[in-house]
Design an enzyme around this catalytic site. Structure first.
Site: not given
Ligand code: NAD
Length: 456
Positions: A210, A244
């Site tokens: 997602e 998002c």
């Molecule tokens: P992110 O991808 O930075 O982090 C999400 C999760 O992944 C966190 O728990 C983080 O600890 C983990 N993570 C980060 N880097 C990682 C790595 N290298 N390896 C493994 N795990 C890792 O996202 P964010 O900043 O927390 O959230 C914002 C993003 O999420 C935006 O792009 C937004 O559009 C998206 N989002 C999508 C939805 C949806 O339903 N499609 C909903 C909410 C947010």
């Protein structure tokens, strides 16, 4: 040894005990989950307030209320969803019956982002438990109050061999991903989504991703401008733009741009007052890094409304920006904050042609009264989901699968789709032993000639 190996082994042993397979068990666990949220409601409000100033009203509508509704829909339909589904059997298979069994995958991992830190950690787990899996949740490190509340709530409600929360930075995610899960559900950025998919491929673990993207709100010249302005302002500035599916940018017909911007200014004032930064109903930016990332996007822009900011409070006013081109920095990445660039078009076909060149967004919103134009947009543009004449509302209908396409993700959930996502569809053909149609066997000339005719 990997620090999470024992936890996963315990969950796999519990899964193999088949306790999670019955309807009665799953129903009881979903009821426990609902009671847990009710019991800790006050703590949830406090945690989200502490993490990024989320108002009680937003927490109720976008976090708790959403989860209650998902659990209720699941409890109401679970028995039906769990039943094997009979399907037709072709004439060549006479004597047999065919059906599909929804079977749980096993041990699942849900990795959540910070922007709806409770909802996005729990909503996938509703599907995972309904489908008979065990669950490990990795919340975001950027919302520590909600993350530690999750540890406490889940820990006092479920045994860790069934549902567990693992807190930590991205390194913790990495350690978890080294191990074999049976399903991974990731919500977050497109960049990290690619890393997750790569790691999951090591164990051939299926994934739902997602992700995000630049979701446009298109406003055509025949739109109900005042209502469009109201619904766009609400969709964009809820959670201070950190949603998002928030409209990332506005794409408006040049003839109605002035009127739309004027109306939006009116609604920003009506929703958040003259000084949004000091308004408790208006959220903060999650941390300093994101605050300065957003501030940098503003420097070369032409601000027509808002633009005020306070680094100590990590807050940026609802801001509208004009005179933007597709080459500006703000149009290169998902904004994920309360900045709304306004782009214009001269006719709908031009807008469609331009958007076709962009990555497929998670959401798309079209405002306009003409049904042919509405259909044209739906037929010609690919996007995860969206609305005609509204923003965000599609995601709160449990009968609509929610998910992205292309760069905005793969797979979907909510309502029955959550159950389906966390179930493997096991196809079974039950054959009769009362007779045996000889057609498929080699040797008989008559059988071969009939088979050739059927399979022509
Ligand atoms: P992110 O991808 O930075 O982090 C999400 C999760 O992944 C966190 O728990 C983080 O600890 C983990 N993570 C980060 N880097 C990682 C790595 N290298 N390896 C493994 N795990 C890792 O996202 P964010 O900043 O927390 O959230 C914002 C993003 O999420 C935006 O792009 C937004 O559009 C998206 N989002 C999508 C939805 C949806 O339903 N499609 C909903 C909410 C947010």
């Amino acid at each position: 040894m990997n620090p999470f190996q024992v936890l996963i082994d315990e969950q796999r042993t519990f899964f193999k005990s088949e306790k999670t397979f019955t309807y009665a068990f799953r129903k009881e666990q979903l009821e426990k989950l609902r009671n847990m949220l009710k019991t800790y409601e006050k703590d949830v409000y406090q945690a989200l307030e502490a993490d990024f100033g989320k108002s009680r009203y937003e927490t109720l509508t976008t976090e708790l209320g959403f989860l209650y509704s998902e659990i209720d829909v699941t409890l109401k339909n679970l028995k039906e969803w769990m039943k094997p589904k009979k399907v037709d059997t072709p004439v060549t298979h006479k004597g047999s019956k065919s059906y599909i069994i929804a079977e749980p995958y096993g041990v699942t991992l849900t990795i959540a982002p910070w922007n709806y830190p409770l909802q996005l950690a729990i909503a996938p787990v509703i599907g995972a438990l309904a489908a008979g899996n065990t669950a490990i949740i990795k919340p975001s490190e950027f919302t520590p109050a909600t993350s530690s509340l999750l540890v406490h709530m889940i820990g006092s409600t479920f045994g860790s061999k069934y549902v567990a929360v693992v807190e930590g930075e991205k390194e913790v995610s990495q350690q978890l991903l080294e191990l074999k899960f049976d399903y991974i559900f990731f919500t977050g950025s497109t960049t990290v989504g690619k890393i997750i998919m790569k790691q999951a491929s090591e164990h051939l673990t299926p994934v739902t991703l997602e992700l995000g993207g630049k979701s446009p709100a298109i406003v055509d010249q025949d739109a109900n401008i005042d209502l469009a302005a109201k619904r766009i302002v609400w969709g964009k500035f809820t959670n201070a733009g950190q949603t998002c599916v928030a409209p990332d940018f506005l794409y408006v017909h040049e003839k109605v741009k002035q009127k739309l911007v004027k109306s939006m200014k009116k609604y920003i004032k009506s929703f958040y007052g003259k000084n949004p930064i000091n308004n408790k109903e208006y959220g903060r930016i999650v941390n300093q890094d994101h605050y300065y990332r957003l501030k940098d996007l503003l420097t070369e822009s032409n601000i027509v409304h808002g633009g005020g900011m306070n680094p100590d409070l990590c807050s940026i006013e609802p801001t509208i920006i004009e005179d933007i081109t597709w080459d500006d920095d703000i149009m290169q990445e998902e904004i994920f904050g309360p900045l709304l660039p306004v782009m214009t078009f001269a006719n709908l076909e031009e807008a469609i042609a331009t958007l076709k060149e962009k990555e497929k967004p998670l959401a798309l919103y079209y405002f306009g009264e003409n049904t042919q134009s509405q259909q044209r947009v739906l037929d010609s543009l690919s996007f995860g989901g969206g609305c005609i004449n509204d923003t965000l509302y599609h995601l709160a209908n449990p009968n609509l699968p929610f998910g992205g396409v292309g760069n905005s993700g793969m797979g979907s959930y909510h309502g029955k789709d959550s159950f389906d996502t966390f179930s493997h569809k096991k196809s079974v053909l039950k054959q009769t032993t009362k007779f045996d149609i000889p057609l498929r066997y080699p040797g008989s000339k008559i059988a071969q000639s009939i088979t050739k005719r059927i399979m022509k």
